[in-house]
Design an enzyme around this catalytic site. Structure first.
Site: not given
Length: 383
Positions: A151, A289, A318, A337
């Site tokens: 990704n 992050r 998260q 996210h």
């Protein structure tokens, strides 16, 4: 970790390594072996059926359920990952493989690793395995791997979008339209062109390089800081200049993009002192992050105007709790996210996960770049 039948030499190596605190969990998955595989993904609910390629959710389970079950494996998928009574916790003692994503991470602590007596393989469907205690995984002889490169385009494109959103003060304009307002001055007083601005990326790995390539046509002054300098050809292609000292690069930047992994060295790296070295009004994009930033230092700098705008899709923890202060600070363009879980990325990381599982079942090694922990050693970027 080697994924072949244990030879006498390998056994001797295990005995030797155990004396230094590392004991490999030697394994193979020969024909007929039934493995318990647990996947932790976000729940899609009513969106699960809206796109046949929406693979990264609980309901569609990376598209590998039928394949796994046809081979006799037990595949359990959940989004319930927190607390002593969660669904994941019930399966920790006897699972063999745990698959998770950075978008809804299953936090694999040293305590969970200790409980997971059968655990052999930790797979990240995507990029970034900092939700795992990598030192504990290495000490336990586990293999940790991710779908490297799956990704990177998705994240780099998202970063470029966020730079433009902050630079053009887009969010207040959108909010005006939604709220039935019309106040051009309320947007234009802090909207700028990207051309001619200095943009620096902290980290120039796969994502950082792709971002620099995409920024070049905008006519920016491009800088990068990394533990390794690019080769001359890549520097020419990106038009970016290497700055060995982070403290030297940051004061020059109108925009700072964070592209470094979360490690013990980078945790909380952007604290009050480092943020204080940046230009007043600097724009920051962080899709790396959330824990790389000192949470409260960011809030204070945004509220004072020292940070002119902050955008990203990463939080700590998260999912972000409702009272997370980044939700409410001014001049932010935060989202859940999402940058690395586009449909295109899901297709790639689902295919990559299946490929690694196939290799695991056959006792074959993964592509070298996919390993985060192997044979008790961490990948260089996490050391």
């Amino acid at each position: 970790m080697a994924m072949r039948r244990v030879t006498g030499a390998a056994l001797r190596a295990c005995v030797s390594s155990s004396s230094s605190g590392y004991l490999a969990r030697q394994f193979h998955a020969s024909s007929g072996d039934s493995k318990k595989i647990v996947g932790v993904f976000y729940k899609a609910n009513e969106y699960a059926t809206k796109n046949p390629n929406f693979l990264g959710c609980v309901e569609n389970a990376l598209g590998i359920r039928s394949w796994l079950e046809s081979q006799g494996h037990n595949y359990i998928v959940t989004d319930d990952k927190e607390g002593p009574d969660c669904e994941l916790e019930k399966h920790i003692p006897d699972l063999h493989v745990l698959i998770s994503t950075p978008f809804h991470p299953a936090y694999v602590t040293a305590e969970r690793i200790k409980k997971a007596k059968n655990l052999q393989l930790l797979l990240t469907a995507g990029i970034g395995s900092d939700h795992i205690d990598l030192q504990a995984a290495a000490a336990a002889g586990l293999t940790v791997a991710e779908v490297t490169g799956s990704n990177v385009v998705s994240v780099a494109e998202d970063e470029l979008m966020r730079i433009l959103i902050l630079m053009r003060n887009f969010v207040p304009g959108y909010n005006q339209v939604v709220n039935g307002e019309w106040n051009v001055a309320g947007i234009a007083y802090r909207a700028y062109d990207l051309e001619g601005k200095t943009v620096g990326t902290v980290g120039a790995g796969r994502i950082g390089k792709l971002l620099l390539q995409r920024l070049k046509p905008f006519g920016c002054n491009l800088l990068y800081h990394d533990r390794l300098q690019m080769g001359p050809e890549m520097e020419k292609e990106t038009g970016a200049k290497y700055v060995e000292s982070l403290g030297e690069m940051l004061p020059k930047c109108d925009v700072v993009v964070v592209n470094t992994p979360l490690t013990e060295k980078t945790r909380g790296m952007f604290n009050r002192e480092l943020i204080g070295k940046m230009k007043k009004g600097v724009l920051i994009v962080n899709n790396a992050r959330g824990a790389i930033m000192d949470r409260q230092a960011v809030v204070e700098a945004v509220e004072s105007g020292h940070i002119g705008g902050y955008s990203g899709d990463v939080w700590d923890p998260q999912p972000a709790p409702k009272d997370h202060p980044w939700r409410y600070m001014p001049n932010q363009a935060m989202t859940p996210h999402i940058s690395g879980t586009t449909i295109d990325a899901q297709i790639r990381y689902a295919a990559g996960t299946k490929d690694m599982l196939e290799k695991y079942f056959k006792g074959e090694d993964f592509p070298a770049q996919n390993y985060i922990v192997k044979d008790g050693e961490l990948a260089p970027q996490y050391r």
